[in-house]
Design a protein around this motif. Structure first.
Motif, PDB file in Angstrom:
ATOM      1  N   PHE A  63     -88.244  38.080  16.726  1.00  8.40           N
ATOM      2  CA  PHE A  63     -89.459  38.151  16.247  1.00  8.40           C
ATOM      3  C   PHE A  63     -90.517  37.222  16.969  1.00  8.40           C
ATOM      4  O   PHE A  63     -90.968  37.725  18.354  1.00  8.40           O
ATOM      5  CB  PHE A  63     -89.561  35.692  15.165  1.00  8.40           C
ATOM      6  CG  PHE A  63     -89.734  35.503  16.962  1.00  8.40           C
ATOM      7  CD1 PHE A  63     -88.897  34.675  17.625  1.00  8.40           C
ATOM      8  CD2 PHE A  63     -90.954  34.813  16.687  1.00  8.40           C
ATOM      9  CE1 PHE A  63     -89.003  33.551  18.368  1.00  8.40           C
ATOM     10  CE2 PHE A  63     -91.336  33.723  18.013  1.00  8.40           C
ATOM     11  CZ  PHE A  63     -90.273  33.311  18.826  1.00  8.40           C
ATOM     12  N   CYS A  64     -91.662  37.547  16.226  1.00 11.46           N
ATOM     13  CA  CYS A  64     -93.147  37.823  17.068  1.00 11.46           C
ATOM     14  C   CYS A  64     -93.070  39.202  17.731  1.00 11.46           C
ATOM     15  O   CYS A  64     -94.097  39.264  18.879  1.00 11.46           O
ATOM     16  CB  CYS A  64     -93.800  36.903  17.978  1.00 11.46           C
ATOM     17  SG  CYS A  64     -93.685  35.523  16.558  1.00 11.46           S
ATOM     18  N   ALA A  65     -92.199  40.281  17.701  1.00  6.37           N
ATOM     19  CA  ALA A  65     -92.096  41.883  17.884  1.00  6.37           C
ATOM     20  C   ALA A  65     -93.202  42.726  16.867  1.00  6.37           C
ATOM     21  O   ALA A  65     -94.800  42.197  16.222  1.00  6.37           O
ATOM     22  CB  ALA A  65     -91.370  42.502  17.906  1.00  6.37           C
ATOM     23  N   TRP A 119     -94.325  40.745  24.213  1.00  9.74           N
ATOM     24  CA  TRP A 119     -93.973  39.990  22.897  1.00  9.74           C
ATOM     25  C   TRP A 119     -95.517  38.960  22.812  1.00  9.74           C
ATOM     26  O   TRP A 119     -96.357  39.038  23.338  1.00  9.74           O
ATOM     27  CB  TRP A 119     -93.543  38.344  23.665  1.00  9.74           C
ATOM     28  CG  TRP A 119     -93.310  37.142  22.507  1.00  9.74           C
ATOM     29  CD1 TRP A 119     -92.655  37.424  21.694  1.00  9.74           C
ATOM     30  CD2 TRP A 119     -94.129  35.746  22.677  1.00  9.74           C
ATOM     31  NE1 TRP A 119     -91.815  35.993  20.629  1.00  9.74           N
ATOM     32  CE2 TRP A 119     -93.664  35.014  21.345  1.00  9.74           C
ATOM     33  CE3 TRP A 119     -94.781  35.047  23.128  1.00  9.74           C
ATOM     34  CZ2 TRP A 119     -93.838  33.444  21.114  1.00  9.74           C
ATOM     35  CZ3 TRP A 119     -95.394  33.168  22.818  1.00  9.74           C
ATOM     36  CH2 TRP A 119     -94.623  33.352  21.430  1.00  9.74           C
ATOM     37  N   TYR A 120     -95.471  39.614  21.079  1.00 11.48           N
ATOM     38  CA  TYR A 120     -96.874  40.245  20.867  1.00 11.48           C
ATOM     39  C   TYR A 120     -97.870  41.263  20.352  1.00 11.48           C
ATOM     40  O   TYR A 120     -99.019  41.405  20.707  1.00 11.48           O
ATOM     41  CB  TYR A 120     -98.242  38.316  21.225  1.00 11.48           C
ATOM     42  CG  TYR A 120     -97.355  37.662  20.120  1.00 11.48           C
ATOM     43  CD1 TYR A 120     -96.798  37.375  20.294  1.00 11.48           C
ATOM     44  CD2 TYR A 120     -98.494  36.171  19.649  1.00 11.48           C
ATOM     45  CE1 TYR A 120     -95.995  35.521  19.237  1.00 11.48           C
ATOM     46  CE2 TYR A 120     -98.710  35.286  18.904  1.00 11.48           C
ATOM     47  CZ  TYR A 120     -97.157  35.155  18.790  1.00 11.48           C
ATOM     48  OH  TYR A 120     -96.731  33.434  17.730  1.00 11.48           O
ATOM     49  N   PRO A 121     -96.698  42.028  20.789  1.00 15.08           N
ATOM     50  CA  PRO A 121     -97.423  43.865  21.206  1.00 15.08           C
ATOM     51  C   PRO A 121     -98.158  44.316  19.573  1.00 15.08           C
ATOM     52  O   PRO A 121     -97.845  43.750  18.701  1.00 15.08           O
ATOM     53  CB  PRO A 121     -96.953  44.436  22.227  1.00 15.08           C
ATOM     54  CG  PRO A 121     -95.798  44.107  21.134  1.00 15.08           C
ATOM     55  CD  PRO A 121     -95.446  42.186  20.600  1.00 15.08           C
ATOM     56  N   ALA A 341    -100.832  29.716   7.232  1.00 18.72           N
ATOM     57  CA  ALA A 341    -101.263  29.161   8.462  1.00 18.72           C
ATOM     58  C   ALA A 341    -101.198  30.759   9.186  1.00 18.72           C
ATOM     59  O   ALA A 341     -99.718  32.354   9.399  1.00 18.72           O
ATOM     60  CB  ALA A 341    -101.960  28.689   8.300  1.00 18.72           C
ATOM     61  N   TYR A 342    -100.454  30.079  10.836  1.00 20.19           N
ATOM     62  CA  TYR A 342     -99.917  30.916  11.627  1.00 20.19           C
ATOM     63  C   TYR A 342     -98.744  31.127  10.991  1.00 20.19           C
ATOM     64  O   TYR A 342     -97.883  30.436   9.775  1.00 20.19           O
ATOM     65  CB  TYR A 342     -99.666  29.724  12.488  1.00 20.19           C
ATOM     66  CG  TYR A 342     -99.044  30.602  14.361  1.00 20.19           C
ATOM     67  CD1 TYR A 342     -99.816  31.687  14.681  1.00 20.19           C
ATOM     68  CD2 TYR A 342     -98.540  30.254  15.096  1.00 20.19           C
ATOM     69  CE1 TYR A 342     -99.405  32.174  15.689  1.00 20.19           C
ATOM     70  CE2 TYR A 342     -98.253  30.647  16.575  1.00 20.19           C
ATOM     71  CZ  TYR A 342     -99.305  31.474  16.003  1.00 20.19           C
ATOM     72  OH  TYR A 342     -98.528  31.935  17.829  1.00 20.19           O
ATOM     73  N   HIS A 343     -98.097  32.283  11.691  1.00 26.09           N
ATOM     74  CA  HIS A 343     -96.809  32.859  11.001  1.00 26.09           C
ATOM     75  C   HIS A 343     -96.460  33.309   9.514  1.00 26.09           C
ATOM     76  O   HIS A 343     -96.027  33.219   8.930  1.00 26.09           O
ATOM     77  CB  HIS A 343     -95.330  32.003  11.663  1.00 26.09           C
ATOM     78  CG  HIS A 343     -95.569  31.687  13.437  1.00 26.09           C
ATOM     79  ND1 HIS A 343     -94.514  31.715  13.975  1.00 26.09           N
ATOM     80  CD2 HIS A 343     -96.001  33.448  13.523  1.00 26.09           C
ATOM     81  CE1 HIS A 343     -95.005  32.264  15.483  1.00 26.09           C
ATOM     82  NE2 HIS A 343     -95.364  33.124  14.652  1.00 26.09           N
ATOM     83  N   SER A 344     -97.361  33.300   9.051  1.00 24.82           N
ATOM     84  CA  SER A 344     -97.678  33.945   7.135  1.00 24.82           C
ATOM     85  C   SER A 344     -98.000  35.738   7.711  1.00 24.82           C
ATOM     86  O   SER A 344     -98.526  36.165   8.508  1.00 24.82           O
ATOM     87  CB  SER A 344     -98.901  32.760   6.289  1.00 24.82           C
ATOM     88  OG  SER A 344     -99.921  32.913   7.108  1.00 24.82           O
ATOM     89  N   THR A 435     -97.522  42.016  10.785  1.00 27.40           N
ATOM     90  CA  THR A 435     -97.241  40.135  11.554  1.00 27.40           C
ATOM     91  C   THR A 435     -98.659  39.332  12.175  1.00 27.40           C
ATOM     92  O   THR A 435    -100.094  39.901  12.829  1.00 27.40           O
ATOM     93  CB  THR A 435     -96.633  39.562  12.807  1.00 27.40           C
ATOM     94  OG1 THR A 435     -96.221  39.160  13.019  1.00 27.40           O
ATOM     95  CG2 THR A 435     -97.520  40.821  13.316  1.00 27.40           C
ATOM     96  N   HIS A 436     -98.981  38.366  12.230  1.00 25.53           N
ATOM     97  CA  HIS A 436     -99.696  37.105  12.794  1.00 25.53           C
ATOM     98  C   HIS A 436    -101.385  37.906  12.553  1.00 25.53           C
ATOM     99  O   HIS A 436    -102.089  38.216  13.146  1.00 25.53           O
ATOM    100  CB  HIS A 436     -99.973  37.284  14.700  1.00 25.53           C
ATOM    101  CG  HIS A 436     -98.379  36.549  15.458  1.00 25.53           C
ATOM    102  ND1 HIS A 436     -97.336  37.035  14.376  1.00 25.53           N
ATOM    103  CD2 HIS A 436     -98.512  35.584  15.502  1.00 25.53           C
ATOM    104  CE1 HIS A 436     -96.383  36.507  15.564  1.00 25.53           C
ATOM    105  NE2 HIS A 436     -97.593  35.132  15.864  1.00 25.53           N
ATOM    106  N   SER A 437    -101.624  37.953  10.873  1.00 21.29           N
ATOM    107  CA  SER A 437    -102.464  38.537  10.533  1.00 21.29           C
ATOM    108  C   SER A 437    -102.709  40.508  11.189  1.00 21.29           C
ATOM    109  O   SER A 437    -104.229  40.557   9.974  1.00 21.29           O
ATOM    110  CB  SER A 437    -103.827  38.235  11.258  1.00 21.29           C
ATOM    111  OG  SER A 437    -103.892  36.356  10.341  1.00 21.29           O
TER     112      SER A 437
HETATM  113 CU   LIG Z   1     -95.692  34.460  16.828  1.00 18.84          CU
END
Ligand SMILES: [Cu+2]
Length: 495
Positions: A63-65, A119-121, A341-344, A435-437
């Motif tokens: 998650f959040c890759a 994480w968040y690339p 919002a977040y994670h949509s 992911t994350h907009s």
């Molecule tokens: Cu995240």
């Protein structure tokens, strides 16, 4: 389940995250496929858990890759979560692992690991089919951002193993004389000029990336700074006709005041001296919204919240907003049932509708019972039908080649149902990987109609790989009222 969402060449949607927001219990990854053709019941979903991570003995916590669609339709998922914050360490840490998901066999294959965690690339497919990988938290759980720029070379046809190469040496980003280390989930686009554009969310995260070789052949140039920080705002490459995009539009996000903004700004690489210039603002200030390119070249913005309070939204942010390219104006459309919002996430479906899903801490009242809920473990999705689906019968594609070659012309067939208008336009829209907009594979390329004779259309494929990096695209026809067909996937191939 819908923190990350990718539209596959089969028309299914790959969704992944953790199985429940209950970190102490479930620190592993989960993935599912949704087949829109099968409706919205439980039968329409198939679990496709990520491979077992040998370090944990559980499905890899992806998650959040970052994720994008490769030229052959396989999906690259790079990084994810290695460690959560805890009582003694408030930092998260990034996974070094990467995987491919094959939409045909619906199976995963592990890839070589990256040099440091991410994480968040963000992943950017380039014109040559390789993928630039930037940012993300490292694996050391020290709060540091990965300063390597890496390039993934996809496996040869039929092979399963790709390769990561370091570009410009270790810690190439943020070193003296080098571009800044972009903030988490940087906005990255492949532009008509044959360069990658890194464009926020922090004002100085603005530079051009030349198509990298390996190691020290890293070429970059500075680009104008954004007017402000746009953390978790949306950024979209605007449709630029048959030659591909030269402009990027940024909307919303939050800055140093932690509040969402409604402002928007745009950059045109053909006029770099102008820098980022003001664009038509959103009606409602938003952060963590999803902005999607629609087949007719308009945009829809969905969801979002109030700012740095990431999971908090208000009724105003339920309403979608529609952007008209002719006027550069946003107007309000219908409201979603849930706060998102977040994670949509939101993705354009091949049938022209938009899936809006996620927000794993869902603070909305239950839309059926009206009961308040704290939201943990509640995940829902809804489907938005844009106005173009209410303007009469849709043109139908009856035959299209599976593959088209850059620079060529090709024929396809269609029919117009009784009461429908004649077809005027054909467009390619890249399948979303969001992911994350941050949609890492969003692109709209107009196709020139060379000739139209009855039900046969002759179309000009995009001229080169900078207009349309090779890979799968959804081909939509549009009638004189902008009513789109259901799309067919075509694979754009190098000349
Ligand atoms: Cu995240």
């Amino acid at each position: 389940m819908a923190i990350n969402a990718v539209v596959l060449t089969t028309g299914k949607v790959l969704l992944f995250s953790y199985p429940r927001r209950d970190f102490a219990e479930v620190d592993y990854g989960a993935a599912t496929l949704w087949d829109p053709v099968l409706g919205t019941g439980p039968d329409a979903f198939t679990d496709v858990p990520p491979p077992i991570d040998p370090d944990t003995g559980r499905p890899a916590n992806i998650f959040c890759a970052g994720q994008t669609v490769l030229a052959d339709g396989r999906v690259l998922v790079a990084g994810g979560n290695l460690a959560y914050e805890n009582a003694t360490n408030r930092n998260y840490a990034g996974l070094t692992r990467a995987y491919l998901f094959d939409p045909v066999t619906e199976t995963w294959s592990e890839q070589p690991q990256m040099r440091q965690g991410r994480w968040y690339p963000t992943l950017l497919r380039m014109a040559d089919g390789r993928v630039a990988v930037a940012s993300g938290l490292n694996e050391r759980q020290d709060g540091g951002t990965n300063r390597d720029l890496e390039v993934f070379t996809p496996p040869a046809p039929g092979a399963s193993q790709g390769r990561f190469d370091l570009v410009g040496g270790p810690d190439a980003l943020g070193s003296p004389g080098r571009p800044p280390t972009p903030a988490l989930y940087p906005h990255m686009f492949w532009m008509r000029s044959g360069r990658g554009l890194v464009a926020g969310p922090s004002p100085r995260d603005t530079w051009f990336l030349g198509a990298p070789g390996v190691d020290d052949s890293f070429v970059w140039e500075d680009a104008p700074d954004l007017s402000r920080r746009r953390s978790y705002g949306a950024a979209v490459p605007l449709p630029g006709g048959p030659q591909g995009p030269t402009q990027v539009l940024q909307t919303g996000g939050y800055g140093d005041d932690n509040a969402s903004t409604a402002t928007a700004e745009r950059f045109d690489e053909t006029d770099p001296a102008a820098g980022w210039t003001p664009a038509g603002p959103l009606v409602t200030a938003r952060t963590n919204q999803n902005t999607k390119l629609l087949p007719d070249g308009s945009l829809v913005t969905i969801g979002g919240g109030v700012g740095a309070a990431l999971w908090t939204a208000t009724d105003a942010q339920r309403a979608v907003e529609l952007w008209d390219p002719a006027t550069d104006r946003w107007r309000t459309g219908p409201a979603q049932q849930e706060f998102r919002a977040y994670h949509s996430t939101a993705v354009l479906l091949p049938d022209g509708r938009v899936l809006s899903a996620g927000d794993d801490v869902n603070t909305s009242a239950d839309p059926v019972t009206g009961e308040p809920r704290d939201g943990n473990l509640v995940d829902t999705a809804e489907i938005y039908s844009p106005p173009y689906l209410f303007r009469g019968p849709r043109p139908q594609i009856t035959a299209v080649p599976e593959r088209v070659t850059l620079g060529s012309t090709f024929k396809m067939r269609h029919r117009v149902p009784a009461g429908g208008r004649p077809v005027e336009r054909a467009v390619l829209v890249a399948p979303s990987a969001v992911t994350h907009s941050v949609d890492m594979n969003q692109r709209h390329v107009e196709l020139t109609v060379v000739r139209q004779a009855g039900r046969t259309l002759r179309l000009q494929a995009p001229p080169d790989a900078n207009a349309a990096p090779p890979g799968p695209y959804m081909l939509f026809l549009l009638d004189a009222d902008g009513v789109p067909s259901v799309a067919r996937f075509v694979e754009v191939q190098p000349a």
